[in-house]
Enzyme design. Structure first.
Site, mmCIF file in Angstrom:
data_model
loop_
_atom_site.group_PDB
_atom_site.id
_atom_site.type_symbol
_atom_site.label_atom_id
_atom_site.label_comp_id
_atom_site.label_asym_id
_atom_site.label_seq_id
_atom_site.Cartn_x
_atom_site.Cartn_y
_atom_site.Cartn_z
ATOM 1 N N HIS B 135 24.736 -1.209 22.924
ATOM 2 C CA HIS B 135 25.105 -2.132 21.845
ATOM 3 C C HIS B 135 25.572 -3.435 22.502
ATOM 4 C CE1 HIS B 135 27.693 -3.708 18.582
ATOM 5 N NE2 HIS B 135 27.089 -2.864 17.761
ATOM 6 N N ASP B 211 30.878 4.172 25.708
ATOM 7 C CA ASP B 211 30.961 3.720 24.315
ATOM 8 C C ASP B 211 30.677 4.939 23.443
ATOM 9 O OD1 ASP B 211 30.407 2.868 21.770
ATOM 10 O OD2 ASP B 211 28.955 1.332 22.352
ATOM 11 N N GLN B 214 29.404 6.248 18.302
ATOM 12 C CA GLN B 214 28.511 7.069 17.492
ATOM 13 C C GLN B 214 28.715 8.555 17.735
ATOM 14 O OE1 GLN B 214 26.719 5.816 15.121
ATOM 15 N NE2 GLN B 214 27.018 3.667 15.668
ATOM 16 N N LYS B 237 34.111 4.237 11.773
ATOM 17 C CA LYS B 237 32.878 5.029 11.804
ATOM 18 C C LYS B 237 33.203 6.517 11.732
ATOM 19 C CE LYS B 237 30.303 1.772 14.764
ATOM 20 N NZ LYS B 237 29.860 0.819 13.765
ATOM 21 N N CYS B 379 22.476 -4.902 16.535
ATOM 22 C CA CYS B 379 23.257 -5.393 17.687
ATOM 23 C C CYS B 379 22.766 -4.755 18.979
ATOM 24 C CB CYS B 379 24.753 -5.135 17.501
ATOM 25 S SG CYS B 379 25.441 -6.003 16.106
#
Lengths: 166, 421
Positions: B135, B211, B214, B237, B379
């Protein structure tokens, strides 16, 4: 509530499926400008030949959604053969239609009184002067898509500026 | 396709339709149809438990934290710190009270690492390795550091199935100071072998920044098992509110990092000639933190734990399998789904191209059916270029989605295809 038929008029779908003036002119002599919509990654390439103050030829390349592609196609058909002044006037009229509330507010307004949040009838814009382009009027009801419709027009304006500077 | 819903022995199950009733927004109608929310990879909806917890805190307990000695100030501080502990425990942090930093969002968490760890450990010519599926939030901070101090970026490529190409991993990592990678792609859904990559990076002497935006909301997470050094994710999220993100870092790394922003809260002492920074984690939390949001995040963690992350993962594998089959059955070669074909190798994120129909147009028609999907570059423009597209449409699942949502998606996509045929 606006319906899809307001957005996807038959003329728009026709220009999307069969875009006019597709391709690129040889540059130079043509002026070539790339336009980007950073929100969606769409890009458009406008190449323009101005001869004796007249838009002698224009081609459109690039990729985008039905609204940006049909707007570019309609634009190319509308300005081809027109004088630079006429083309600039058309840009102003079209962009006026795409931001009706700004165009009809007195200058200096736009803060505070709430009028800007409503979209009044387009009195200040001569819709008839737009011909087929008026089919894109419904886009205003879908604010997210306005940038799709104006991408090619902003790119054309840049082309005219650059050709004037040559 | 019903057999896809049969859970493997021992895996807990969840009933998505029942859980959906916990989410007030999901009872909304759009254009006269029930909403079908398929954009949880961008932001998930919030259950009543989260909304109530935030409201209850605001109505009964709110005061600034780490300040007053009066009752509600002390209660607010205790609840804020309890949320921190609960978030840390949720991701298996060895020392939740010291290793969990609250930030504005995951983007700020990643920037924090680039800004503080990066500026003290990286200089001219130092190598940072990223993957092609990152991202922008895990790319741009490193570009900015490159412009500032001259670090060099190397990239782990992906193959045509959307997996990382690891043939030359040791070569790419050779001499690297940091590996930044996503646990799960927000476009492809690809689950990366983070533990293996972290091990290889450590062998090469690199620190690992993951990261996890998700992955944390959708599968069990244990930072020790992953073997990473930093982990960033966002509350909004994972059923929580916007305005708060998390950076987990190994204690020994955080302890030697300089502060991020300067101000109140992050200091032990301020003099005319300088200041002494606070202990971790508060050193990185200048100013009044997002207190109500931390309470909301704590409640979101409680909700996810009550459902069970194993159950969430099993549900999303089954739903992804159902969706892949349903889309293939209806559209065949007319749809290109990016990322791994095997549901177990990916999360519930499906990016696709439907013939020549532009993602914006797909999303517009789907909206008419009450179906919310994302259209755009997500993104991840370097990844878009690698895939050879400007944009994709993306449907993403959460624990409240079920087969009916997928069926509605398929019907609406069919309408979009016919409209632009």
């Amino acid at each position: 509530m606006p319906g899809l038929e307001d957005l996807y008029r038959e003329i728009i779908l026709d220009h999307y499926r069969s875009p006019r003036n597709r391709g690129e002119l040889e540059s130079p002599p043509a002026v070539r400008v790339e336009g980007f919509n950073p929100l969606c990654g769409d890009e458009i390439v406008v190449t323009l030949d101005v001869v004796d103050g007249v838009v002698a030829d224009i081609k459109i390349a690039g990729t985008g959604c039905s609204i940006s592609q049909s707007s570019a196609s309609l634009m190319s058909a509308a300005v081809k053969g027109k004088s630079v002044e006429e083309a600039r006037a058309l840009i102003a009229t079209f962009k006026g239609m795409m931001s009706i509330h700004e165009a009809t507010l007195p200058s200096g307004a736009g803060t505070g009184d709430g009028a800007a949040s409503e979209a009044p009838e387009p009195q200040a814009i001569d819709i008839d002067a737009l011909g087929e382009l008026a089919a894109l009027q419904g886009v205003v009801k879908f604010p997210v898509r306005i940038k799709c419709a104006t991408l090619s027009w902003n790119t054309l304006a840049q082309c005219l500026d650059e050709s004037a500077a040559v | 396709m019903a057999e896809l819903n049969t859970p493997a022995a021992g895996v807990p199950v969840l009933d998505a339709a029942t859980l959906a009733k916990d989410f007030p927004l999901l009872s909304r109608e759009i254009h006269g149809r029930p909403i079908t929310y398929l954009d949880s990879a961008a932001s998930s909806q919030r259950p009543t438990a989260v909304l109530d917890a935030m409201r209850e805190y605001d109505e009964t307990t709110h005061a600034n934290v780490h300040r007053g000695v009066y009752t509600i100030a002390e209660e607010a501080t205790r609840r804020f710190e309890a949320a921190r502990t609960s978030v840390g425990r949720f991701i298996g942090a060895p020392d939740p009270g010291r290793e969990v930093v609250f930030t504005k969002n995951a983007t700020e968490a990643l920037n924090l690492v680039a800004h503080t760890w990066g500026r003290t450990h990286l200089g001219q010519g130092d190598v940072v390795v990223l993957t092609e599926m990152e991202h922008h939030a895990n790319i741009v901070p490193w570009h900015m550091l490159a412009a500032e101090v001259g670090i060099v970026l190397r990239w782990i490529p992906i193959d045509d199935t959307g997996r990382l190409v690891l043939d030359d991993l040791d070569g790419i990592l050779d001499g690297a100071k940091l590996l930044g990678l996503t646990c799960m792609s927000n476009v492809l859904g690809t689950l990366n072998p983070v533990a293996d990559l972290a091990e290889a990076a450590h062998r090469a002497g690199a620190v690992v920044l993951a990261d996890a935006c998700q992955s944390v909301p959708h599968l069990p997470t244990d930072v020790t098992e992953l073997g990473v050094d930093f982990l960033a994710f966002s509350a909004h999220k994972m059923l929580g509110p916007t305005g708060i993100g998390v950076l987990w870092g190994r204690e020994e790394l955080l302890a030697e990092m300089p502060p991020f922003l300067g101000g109140g809260e992050m200091i032990l002492d301020v003099r005319k000639d300088g200041f002494t920074p606070n202990d971790i984690p508060w050193r990185f939390e200048a100013g009044t933190p997002p207190i109500t949001e931390a309470i909301g995040l704590g409640a979101a963690v409680d909700y996810l734990e009550a459902v069970g992350m194993d159950a969430v993962r099993a549900h999303e594998i089954a739903l992804t399998a159902y969706a892949l089959e349903a889309l293939d059955a209806r559209f065949g070669d007319g749809i290109r789904i990016f990322g791994p074909a095997e549901p177990e190798a990916r999360g519930g994120v499906l990016s696709f191209a439907l013939g020549d129909v532009h993602p914006h147009d797909i999303s517009q028609i789907l909206d008419e059916y009450g179906v919310c999907v994302r259209a755009g570059h997500h993104c991840a423009k370097p990844l878009m270029r690698r895939l050879g597209v400007n944009a994709t449409a993306r449907a993403s699942f959460a624990l409240y989605n079920d087969e009916h949502d997928v069926d509605t998606l398929v019907v609406a996509l069919d309408a979009a295809r016919k409209f632009f045929a």
